[in-house]
Design a protein around this motif. Sequence first.
Motif, mmCIF file in Angstrom:
data_model
loop_
_atom_site.group_PDB
_atom_site.id
_atom_site.type_symbol
_atom_site.label_atom_id
_atom_site.label_comp_id
_atom_site.label_asym_id
_atom_site.label_seq_id
_atom_site.Cartn_x
_atom_site.Cartn_y
_atom_site.Cartn_z
ATOM 1 N N GLU A 98 58.608 -35.214 39.587
ATOM 2 C CA GLU A 98 57.846 -35.054 40.621
ATOM 3 C C GLU A 98 58.657 -34.133 41.652
ATOM 4 O O GLU A 98 58.674 -33.409 42.226
ATOM 5 C CB GLU A 98 57.526 -36.322 41.446
ATOM 6 C CG GLU A 98 56.374 -36.057 42.537
ATOM 7 C CD GLU A 98 55.587 -37.113 42.940
ATOM 8 O OE1 GLU A 98 54.891 -37.120 44.084
ATOM 9 O OE2 GLU A 98 55.933 -38.428 42.357
ATOM 10 N N TRP A 99 59.984 -34.685 41.906
ATOM 11 C CA TRP A 99 61.119 -33.984 42.766
ATOM 12 C C TRP A 99 61.605 -32.676 42.313
ATOM 13 O O TRP A 99 61.425 -31.783 43.053
ATOM 14 C CB TRP A 99 62.156 -34.904 42.955
ATOM 15 C CG TRP A 99 62.053 -35.982 43.939
ATOM 16 C CD1 TRP A 99 62.133 -37.419 44.052
ATOM 17 C CD2 TRP A 99 61.932 -35.569 45.476
ATOM 18 N NE1 TRP A 99 61.873 -37.895 45.148
ATOM 19 C CE2 TRP A 99 61.757 -36.950 46.184
ATOM 20 C CE3 TRP A 99 61.825 -34.563 46.124
ATOM 21 C CZ2 TRP A 99 61.696 -36.994 47.679
ATOM 22 C CZ3 TRP A 99 61.903 -34.469 47.566
ATOM 23 C CH2 TRP A 99 61.624 -35.909 48.231
ATOM 24 N N ALA A 100 61.731 -32.525 40.801
ATOM 25 C CA ALA A 100 61.840 -31.402 40.597
ATOM 26 C C ALA A 100 60.817 -30.246 40.669
ATOM 27 O O ALA A 100 60.879 -29.176 41.037
ATOM 28 C CB ALA A 100 62.117 -31.394 38.865
ATOM 29 N N THR A 101 59.752 -30.717 40.433
ATOM 30 C CA THR A 101 58.515 -29.897 40.872
ATOM 31 C C THR A 101 58.426 -29.459 42.276
ATOM 32 O O THR A 101 58.212 -28.171 42.542
ATOM 33 C CB THR A 101 57.236 -30.415 40.333
ATOM 34 O OG1 THR A 101 57.209 -30.798 38.805
ATOM 35 C CG2 THR A 101 55.815 -29.696 40.517
ATOM 36 N N PHE A 102 58.533 -30.359 42.889
ATOM 37 C CA PHE A 102 58.508 -30.194 44.434
ATOM 38 C C PHE A 102 59.596 -28.945 44.968
ATOM 39 O O PHE A 102 59.499 -28.110 45.546
ATOM 40 C CB PHE A 102 58.729 -31.557 45.329
ATOM 41 C CG PHE A 102 58.827 -31.324 46.927
ATOM 42 C CD1 PHE A 102 57.551 -31.106 47.440
ATOM 43 C CD2 PHE A 102 60.135 -31.266 47.248
ATOM 44 C CE1 PHE A 102 57.810 -30.759 49.193
ATOM 45 C CE2 PHE A 102 60.243 -30.812 48.745
ATOM 46 C CZ PHE A 102 58.824 -30.684 49.523
#
Length: 143
Positions: free
Chosen positions: A127-131
């Motif tokens: 989720e952090w990588a996508t954000f």
Amino acid sequence: MTPALIIPPRERITYAMQGAPLHLRPIWAAVRDHGVDHILVIQGCEPFRLPNRRHPLVMLIGDDLQASRGPAGFPRKALGRAVSGCDAALIVAGKPDPEEYAGAASFAAFGRLSVAIVETRPQHANEWATFLRTANPHIAVRR
């Protein structure tokens, strides 16, 4: 709201480094010795805007406190703006590796580029990588 970037005197940084966790010492050394700015962004913080900077930045994003909440635990718009000014990001989803933090500090100190370090739990790493990539399509992300 714009946070103040306050850099304590060198001797105070040196003193604080003595008790700091091993993985954070290279970041403080970059602040003390190489004119790198540093900001800590923690879950539940108020919306913020970084002041105009002339120095590289190491932004530490603390999503590994009592419970990891992913990007949803932060003011999304403010964090996205801040990340848009970073050249690289490191996602730490486990025990911090001092060598990775030293690499991020070197990137800022010697490359004169800004880096975000996201400390999170494994369930939120993707989720952090996508954000990060949504907020800044040109950011280099390492896990």
